[in-house]
Design a protein around this motif. Structure first.
Motif: not given
Lengths: 352, 352
Positions: B177-178, B181-182, B184-185, B187-189, B191, B194-195, B198, B202
């Protein structure tokens, strides 16, 4: 109807004429008051900070009296919905966590661990990726997903005993399945939609406004009030099924009502914000610790949830300059750390 | 060290009748798995999203055949099959090692957060501007996997008594989880991160070239050799650290080598294929059911059997949704999570 409040060492005793009476520990009252004050302070801070900073006086003026138009725009129209949402949704998650932990008799039995959040998240992401991102459809998808997974987890972990170990592992397995499914939805969708789904899948209060979150806020408050009525019955359930039945409260009824209340609370929040992790896990522990209350104690859990989510959202907005992170990123990282310390503490006691 | 001493059932995870009672016929089992591997490889070469008649594929394999089929087989299906075999062997070995060392039947690189560590390493690297090629990602993935392995073993061993399956599993969940979370943070900052991330996230063996495989082959080889070299030490450590020392096996050295091997195997496999969960959980269990708890048999057999499972899962992933491939990580999660739930339900896991 005359009410009588008497003080005893360490607690307050309330007696009303209609056969209603109660005893509240002073420490609980003090703890709740402290959490309430802190939540208020964090909320005011959230209203003050941002690209334009205001003093506390300006914030209060904008809230309660006529203020210059710009301050009103920033404080009331932009920042207030988010701050209110953090408080109300946090309280709902905290109460839901307390209910689930009480029902599973497991300090780790929060909606996150037993897979409910993952179900709601997968349902919501599927809807965002395949149908659209309106509140009603996403809420429907989240509710359906969460409910199906909660029922599955309960069925599959039946007979697992009081330890709840099986519950946790079954929840974990289903969560992993759903997470992989979710990542596939994100993979197949267009980048824009994928990013919307991904942000939603983390849990975010960004860009929330009263016109979208209003229904969710009202319904959450109603559900909170409804689950408040469950508090005493859950307390009886903590004493054991036999004792609860002996005192005239059938445990099966309490369980059904509790699951329904918990599911509704989590689903309402999840539909509006996406799955915000670990608040429901940590809030009951924090509430119990600060208020020194025993058992389910929904009130302290709800207050702690509000405080946690409001603080986490403040952190998410301002921790990285120039980026407003989804609050779920903060709660998952901080909550994971909390789970780690919880584990270390339980290890020391040798209870796991 | 006598055979009888090494065939001691593991503390947990030993189903009655699979340990000392039945004498499995090792050559027969080996031949069976070998044949299954050959079949799975052939299936993987012959079946795919693009339907090519079997006689065209076999024509290509014996050196004749048309150009389209030639390209399809040699440039797409054969590399993919090779990658699946290598990644499968690595994950199977890592799962068997970590289950043997921790004596925890629920141990799996995915569940214990090792995959999440590798994923965080990859996210960091991609965020810092590295291209999404295997060359650039292998070291970050290795570093992240190593960090997570050490952290989860440390976490689980704090406090009193041996690390129970529950404790380890929860430590893994918290850690994942930790780290998640890091990641994800981050990746979301951004884009772009992120691309690029992703498609990797998977878990897939599609579109990997032989040079990608060559890039990580040294690490995979080191890990596999270490795994095979560790079998006797792990058998001894299963009897307890004191017995192991008196048999001339250093528990300390075993621990270091296990961490090294798991890191190499999971890090390299994750760098090539992304996080593929549950393979390391299922396969060692299946092997134990076949040949009992002797690590000299379980680990080599896991190395052989995991590619079979991964190849079959990958073949299913190609055809299950028409004209659209599903990443193989989703298929393994969907096979593996029920196995996990079955393990807990069937009381194969001692919860205390």
């Amino acid at each position: 109807m005359s009410a009588l409040i008497r003080t005893e060492p360490g607690s307050l005793v309330l007696r009303a004429s209609a056969g209603v009476s109660g005893r509240v520990h002073t420490r609980t009252i003090l703890g709740c008051a402290v959490m309430l004050l802190l939540t208020g302070a964090v909320t005011v801070l959230a209203l003050m900070l941002g690209s334009v900073r205001y003093s506390p006086a300006e914030v209060l003026q904008a809230l309660f009296s006529d203020a210059p138009g710009t301050a009103e725009l920033f404080v009331v129209q932009w920042r207030l919905p988010r701050a209110v949402a953090a408080v109300v949704f946090g309280a709902a998650l905290g109460a839901a966590g307390a209910i689930f932990q009480s029902l599973t008799r497991n300090p780790l039995g929060s909606p996150d661990i037993i897979g409910f959040t993952a179900g709601a998240s997968a349902g919501g992401v599927a809807v965002v990726a395949l149908v659209g991102s309106g509140y009603a459809v996403v809420a429907g998808g989240a509710l359906l997903g969460g409910f199906v997974v909660a029922v599955l987890v309960m069925l599959l972990s039946r007979g697992g005993g009081a330890g709840g170990f099986r519950l946790i592992i079954v929840g974990l397995g289903l969560s992993a399945m759903l997470a992989s499914l979710e990542s596939w939805f994100i993979l197949t969708a267009d980048l824009d939609i994928a990013q919307v789904a991904a942000v939603w899948g983390v849990g975010s209060l960004n860009g929330i406004g009263f016109e979208h979150s209003g229904p969710a806020l009202v319904l959450s408050l109603l559900a909170l009030a409804g689950s408040g009525l469950l508090g005493r019955r859950l307390g009886l359930l903590d004493l054991g099924d036999d004792l609860s039945a002996g005192l005239g409260v059938p445990p099966s009824g309490t369980r059904v009502a509790g699951v329904a209340a918990g599911v509704v609370l989590v689903a309402l929040v999840t539909a509006a914000t996406g799955p915000i992790a670990f608040v429901a896990l940590a809030a009951p522990h924090v509430g119990r610790w600060i208020a020194r209350s025993a058992g389910a104690s929904l009130g302290p859990a709800a207050l702690a949830g509000a405080l946690i989510l409001a603080s986490a959202d403040l952190l998410a907005q301002h921790a990285v300059p120039g980026h407003s992170l989804p609050v779920g990123v903060v709660t998952v990282a901080v909550g994971g750390l909390y789970l780690i310390t919880l584990l270390i503490r339980e290890n020391r006691k040798g209870t796991l | 060290m006598s055979e009888a001493a090494t065939r001691q059932p593991l503390a947990e995870g030993a189903a009655p009748g699979t340990g000392t009672g039945r004498r499995p016929n090792m050559p027969l089992v080996l031949a069976g798995i070998g044949a299954a591997l050959v079949c799975a490889v052939l299936l993987s070469v012959f079946v795919g999203t693009e339907r090519v008649a079997p006689d065209r594929v076999s024509a290509v394999l014996i050196g004749t055949g048309d150009r389209e089929a030639h390209v399809l087989v040699w440039e797409y299906r054969v590399p993919r099959t090779l990658v699946a075999v290598a990644v499968g062997a690595a994950l199977g070995a890592a799962g068997a090692l970590i289950q043997a060392y921790t004596r925890n039947p629920l141990a799996d690189p995915g569940i214990l957060g090792v995959n999440a560590g590798a994923a965080l390493g990859v996210s960091l690297a991609v965020w810092a501007g590295a291209s999404a090629s295997v060359t650039a990602l292998v070291w970050p993935a290795l570093a992240g996997a190593c960090l997570a392995t050490v952290a989860v073993l440390l976490l689980a061993s704090t406090g009193r008594g041996p690390a129970t399956p529950v404790r380890m599993t929860l430590a893994g969940v918290a850690l994942a989880a930790v780290l998640g979370g890091l990641a994800t943070g981050m990746r979301l900052i951004d884009p772009q991160t992120f691309e690029r991330y992703r498609s990797w996230a998977a878990g897939s063996v599609a579109g990997r070239s032989p040079s990608d495989l060559a890039e990580v082959a040294p690490y995979l080889l080191i890990g596999l050799v270490a795994a095979v070299a560790l079998v006797r030490s792990l058998n001894a450590v299963a009897l307890g650290e004191d017995v192991a020392s008196s048999l001339g096996v250093s528990p300390r050295r075993t621990r270091l080598l296990t961490i090294l091997a798991v890191t190499m195997l999971v890090g390299a496999a994750t760098a090539v294929a992304g996080p593929i969960g549950f393979l390391g959980l299922m396969v060692p269990h299946a092997c134990r059911l076949l040949v009992g708890n002797d690590q000299t048999r379980v680990i080599p057999l896991s190395i052989l059997m995991a590619p079979v499972v991964l190849l079959l899962a990958d073949t299913v992933a190609r055809v299950i949704v028409p004209l659209r491939e599903v990443p193989v990580g989703i298929v393994t999660a969907f096979i593996g999570a029920p196995v996990l739930i079955w393990l807990v339900r069937d009381r194969k896991v001692n919860t205390q």
